[in-house]
Write an enzyme that holds these catalytic residues in place. Sequence first.
Site, PDB file in Angstrom:
ATOM      1  N   ASP A  16      -0.250  20.506  -4.793  1.00 57.97           N
ATOM      2  CA  ASP A  16      -0.721  19.861  -6.024  1.00 57.97           C
ATOM      3  C   ASP A  16      -1.444  18.546  -5.715  1.00 57.97           C
ATOM      4  O   ASP A  16      -1.131  17.881  -4.718  1.00 57.97           O
ATOM      5  CB  ASP A  16       0.488  19.600  -6.944  1.00 57.97           C
ATOM      6  N   ASN A  64      -2.233  28.440 -14.846  1.00 57.17           N
ATOM      7  CA  ASN A  64      -3.511  27.786 -14.540  1.00 57.17           C
ATOM      8  C   ASN A  64      -4.702  28.440 -15.256  1.00 57.17           C
ATOM      9  O   ASN A  64      -5.793  27.877 -15.295  1.00 57.17           O
ATOM     10  CB  ASN A  64      -3.766  27.740 -13.019  1.00 57.17           C
TER      11      ASN A  64
HETATM   12  C1  IPE Z   1       1.354  23.898  -9.821  1.00 58.45           C
HETATM   13  O1  IPE Z   1       0.500  22.839 -10.089  1.00 58.45           O
HETATM   14  C2  IPE Z   1       0.573  25.122  -9.486  1.00 58.45           C
HETATM   15  C3  IPE Z   1      -0.133  25.098  -8.202  1.00 58.45           C
HETATM   16  C4  IPE Z   1      -0.100  24.134  -7.327  1.00 58.45           C
HETATM   17  C5  IPE Z   1      -0.918  26.269  -7.916  1.00 58.45           C
HETATM   18  P1  IPE Z   1       0.033  22.481 -11.579  1.00 58.45           P
HETATM   19  O2  IPE Z   1      -0.858  21.320 -11.471  1.00 58.45           O
HETATM   20  O3  IPE Z   1      -0.516  23.698 -12.236  1.00 58.45           O
HETATM   21  O4  IPE Z   1       1.411  22.117 -12.269  1.00 58.45           O
HETATM   22  P2  IPE Z   1       1.707  21.272 -13.578  1.00 58.45           P
HETATM   23  O5  IPE Z   1       0.758  21.765 -14.644  1.00 58.45           O
HETATM   24  O6  IPE Z   1       1.445  19.836 -13.248  1.00 58.45           O
HETATM   25  O7  IPE Z   1       3.150  21.522 -13.864  1.00 58.45           O
HETATM   26  C1  IPE Z   2      -3.404  21.924  -7.509  1.00 58.61           C
HETATM   27  O1  IPE Z   2      -4.175  20.845  -7.813  1.00 58.61           O
HETATM   28  C2  IPE Z   2      -4.206  23.180  -7.379  1.00 58.61           C
HETATM   29  C3  IPE Z   2      -4.067  24.094  -8.519  1.00 58.61           C
HETATM   30  C4  IPE Z   2      -3.208  23.978  -9.480  1.00 58.61           C
HETATM   31  C5  IPE Z   2      -4.984  25.210  -8.574  1.00 58.61           C
HETATM   32  P1  IPE Z   2      -4.460  20.395  -9.311  1.00 58.61           P
HETATM   33  O2  IPE Z   2      -5.759  20.974  -9.737  1.00 58.61           O
HETATM   34  O3  IPE Z   2      -3.320  20.706 -10.204  1.00 58.61           O
HETATM   35  O4  IPE Z   2      -4.588  18.848  -9.125  1.00 58.61           O
HETATM   36  P2  IPE Z   2      -4.119  17.714 -10.130  1.00 58.61           P
HETATM   37  O5  IPE Z   2      -2.656  17.916 -10.379  1.00 58.61           O
HETATM   38  O6  IPE Z   2      -4.937  17.870 -11.386  1.00 58.61           O
HETATM   39  O7  IPE Z   2      -4.408  16.440  -9.408  1.00 58.61           O
HETATM   40 MG    MG Z   3      -1.667  19.669 -10.745  1.00 55.22          MG
END
Ligand code: IPE
Ligand code: IPE
Ligand code: MG
Length: 238
Positions: A16, A64
């Site tokens: 993340d 997502n």
């Molecule tokens: C968790 O991250 C999913 C992945 C890293 C693929 P998210 O960014 O989707 O999680 P939330 O929304 O902060 O819980």
């Molecule tokens: C994690 O990075 C990757 C996926 C969830 C696909 P994020 O896209 O959630 O990154 P932040 O949390 O917005 O920084």
């Molecule tokens: Mg995230």
Amino acid sequence: MEKDTGLPRHVAFIMDGNGRWAEQRGLPRLEGHRAGVQNIRPIITFLSRHGIEYLTIYAFSTENWSRPEDEVSGLFHLLEEVIHREARELHKNGIRIRHIGRLDGLTPALKKSIIDSVNLTRDNTGMTVGLAFNYGGRAEILDAVRNIMARGIPPAQLNERLFARYLYNPDFPDVDLVIRTGGEIRTSNFLIWQAAYAEYYFTPVLWPDFNEEELEKALQTYGRRQRRFGGLSSGAAC
Ligand code: IPE
Ligand code: IPE
Ligand code: MG
């Protein structure tokens, strides 16, 4: 279960922080995802050299899909490219690739690169890497229940061991260590059955910045944890 080396047998990553990494640099979010996927191979190589047997990486959750369409399609393209490019290199290093999640709903090209990489590396005997793409822990449990019901398994016959056989990767051992980058302290629907007794390591470091040094810290922290699985610490019973 932990081996006596003090190393986890199965490590799982919630990768993340890509979006914030890009935003901090005034870049589009997709550039963060690009930097993030480039960070996967060095981490796989490091863990495989350290003798970790199983790694699961969370790349795209069932939740997502609620992101803007261009971010979702950008991510799909990026992953399709990366899997296609990296699979041969991972194959050379004896890595076995598996997928967990639902293939339904993915673009044909992405589906193909996932299936091809799984088939290419099927017989390898090195570290096994589970790619959690379009994965959700609740969806996995529902899919397992559906399959169990479809087979007509009598309720009295169902136990944890039998249930686990219907999970996406039934031959993976339970997770020992979950590492979440990006500062959030939550599971976000990741491996909720398999990580029931996992150790968690949360770090504010954003995924594209998470490097070998950070990984060493996580493994060292894990080595100092005392796992009890609901029992007593060794020696406490006497
Ligand atoms: C968790 O991250 C999913 C992945 C890293 C693929 P998210 O960014 O989707 O999680 P939330 O929304 O902060 O819980
Ligand atoms: C994690 O990075 C990757 C996926 C969830 C696909 P994020 O896209 O959630 O990154 P932040 O949390 O917005 O920084
Ligand atoms: Mg995230």
